[in-house]
Scaffold this active site. Structure first.
Site, PDB file in Angstrom:
ATOM      1  CE  LYS A  14      -3.955  -2.223   2.297  1.00 18.84           C
ATOM      2  NZ  LYS A  14      -5.030  -2.060   3.320  1.00 18.84           N
ATOM      3  CG  PHE A  62     -13.377   1.362   6.952  1.00 19.43           C
ATOM      4  CD1 PHE A  62     -12.904   0.787   5.790  1.00 19.43           C
ATOM      5  CD2 PHE A  62     -14.111   0.573   7.840  1.00 19.43           C
ATOM      6  CE1 PHE A  62     -13.139  -0.547   5.508  1.00 19.43           C
ATOM      7  CE2 PHE A  62     -14.357  -0.769   7.565  1.00 19.43           C
ATOM      8  CZ  PHE A  62     -13.871  -1.332   6.391  1.00 19.43           C
ATOM      9  NE  ARG A 107      -2.533  -5.880   6.854  1.00 18.60           N
ATOM     10  CZ  ARG A 107      -3.706  -6.416   6.526  1.00 18.60           C
ATOM     11  NH1 ARG A 107      -4.275  -7.317   7.306  1.00 18.60           N
ATOM     12  NH2 ARG A 107      -4.322  -6.051   5.417  1.00 18.60           N
ATOM     13  CG  HIS A 120      -5.232  -6.397  -0.396  1.00 11.60           C
ATOM     14  ND1 HIS A 120      -6.458  -6.335   0.225  1.00 11.60           N
ATOM     15  CD2 HIS A 120      -5.339  -7.341  -1.365  1.00 11.60           C
ATOM     16  CE1 HIS A 120      -7.277  -7.205  -0.359  1.00 11.60           C
ATOM     17  NE2 HIS A 120      -6.622  -7.826  -1.336  1.00 11.60           N
TER      18      HIS A 120
HETATM   19  P1  GDP Z   1      -8.013  -7.058   5.264  1.00  8.44           P
HETATM   20  O1  GDP Z   1      -8.563  -8.196   4.446  1.00  8.44           O
HETATM   21  O2  GDP Z   1      -7.259  -7.510   6.473  1.00  8.44           O
HETATM   22  O3  GDP Z   1      -7.241  -6.059   4.445  1.00  8.44           O
HETATM   23  O4  GDP Z   1      -9.283  -6.284   5.831  1.00  8.44           O
HETATM   24  P2  GDP Z   1     -10.695  -5.936   5.172  1.00  8.44           P
HETATM   25  O5  GDP Z   1     -10.847  -6.573   3.827  1.00  8.44           O
HETATM   26  O6  GDP Z   1     -11.736  -6.194   6.196  1.00  8.44           O
HETATM   27  O7  GDP Z   1     -10.623  -4.369   4.966  1.00  8.44           O
HETATM   28  C1  GDP Z   1      -9.928  -3.800   3.884  1.00  8.44           C
HETATM   29  C2  GDP Z   1      -9.074  -2.666   4.404  1.00  8.44           C
HETATM   30  O8  GDP Z   1      -9.935  -1.656   4.930  1.00  8.44           O
HETATM   31  C3  GDP Z   1      -8.155  -3.038   5.559  1.00  8.44           C
HETATM   32  O9  GDP Z   1      -6.919  -3.546   5.136  1.00  8.44           O
HETATM   33  C4  GDP Z   1      -7.993  -1.719   6.275  1.00  8.44           C
HETATM   34  O10 GDP Z   1      -6.985  -0.919   5.672  1.00  8.44           O
HETATM   35  C5  GDP Z   1      -9.327  -1.049   6.055  1.00  8.44           C
HETATM   36  N1  GDP Z   1     -10.187  -1.250   7.220  1.00  8.44           N
HETATM   37  C6  GDP Z   1     -10.870  -2.375   7.569  1.00  8.44           C
HETATM   38  N2  GDP Z   1     -11.546  -2.210   8.709  1.00  8.44           N
HETATM   39  C7  GDP Z   1     -11.302  -0.929   9.085  1.00  8.44           C
HETATM   40  C8  GDP Z   1     -11.728  -0.138  10.191  1.00  8.44           C
HETATM   41  O11 GDP Z   1     -12.494  -0.573  11.064  1.00  8.44           O
HETATM   42  N3  GDP Z   1     -11.245   1.146  10.233  1.00  8.44           N
HETATM   43  C9  GDP Z   1     -10.414   1.663   9.291  1.00  8.44           C
HETATM   44  N4  GDP Z   1      -9.990   2.944   9.412  1.00  8.44           N
HETATM   45  N5  GDP Z   1      -9.993   0.950   8.234  1.00  8.44           N
HETATM   46  C10 GDP Z   1     -10.428  -0.331   8.135  1.00  8.44           C
END
Ligand code: GDP
Length: 142
Positions: A14, A62, A107, A120
């Site tokens: 990222k 978000f 991370r 990601h």
């Molecule tokens: P990942 O699969 O671990 O990347 O998580 P997700 O697919 O659930 O979410 C995609 C991206 O959105 C994450 O990598 C975070 O950067 C962001 N994100 C997810 N949940 C949150 C949250 O509760 N707050 C914020 N600020 N960003 C979030």
């Protein structure tokens, strides 16, 4: 789909990690964990492309923060191959919230916050396929 058989995943380094000069260290961790790079590009998402990539999160609070951040600077996108790629890569990157990520994960080492969480990684074989197709044509995979 035709490119994948459960042994590939998709990743992005990222904008925050690119800005902090962490492309090299992250690729080193990826290779040392046994992943082979099948496709890779250095690119910059438009806001619209970021919204399309994260469409599943459209209704989340978000979403604006996430898509603005993801289009704020260049990224590295890659398709990685290894047995059990999706699960093993999720383990290597650590929890979405870096405060909860295990020691030694990408991370834990390089994320700054939940939205600025360095990398990601696809969460299923199906999404690995969809996300790889979002960035790469057939002739860009080796
Ligand atoms: P990942 O699969 O671990 O990347 O998580 P997700 O697919 O659930 O979410 C995609 C991206 O959105 C994450 O990598 C975070 O950067 C962001 N994100 C997810 N949940 C949150 C949250 O509760 N707050 C914020 N600020 N960003 C979030």
């Amino acid at each position: 789909m035709h490119y994948m058989s459960g042994n590939q995943t998709f990743t992005m380094i990222k904008p925050i990690a690119v800005k902090n000069n962490k492309i090299g260290p992250i690729l080193k961790m990826i290779n040392e964990a046994g992943f082979r790079i099948k496709a890779m590009k250095f690119t910059h998402l438009t806001k619209q492309q970021a919204c399309e990539f994260y469409a599943v999160h459209t209704d989340k609070y978000f979403f604006e923060d996430l898509t603005s951040f993801m289009s704020s600077g260049p990224i590295v996108a890659a398709i990685l191959e290894k047995e059990n790629a999706v699960a093993d890569y999720r383990k290597l990157i650590g929890a979405t919230d870096p405060a909860k990520a295990e020691e030694g994960t990408i991370r834990k080492l390089y994320a700054e916050s939940m939205s600025h969480n360095a990398v990601h990684g696809s969460d299923s074989d199906e999404n690995a396929c969809i996300e790889g197709d979002f960035f790469f044509s057939k002739m860009e995979r080796f």
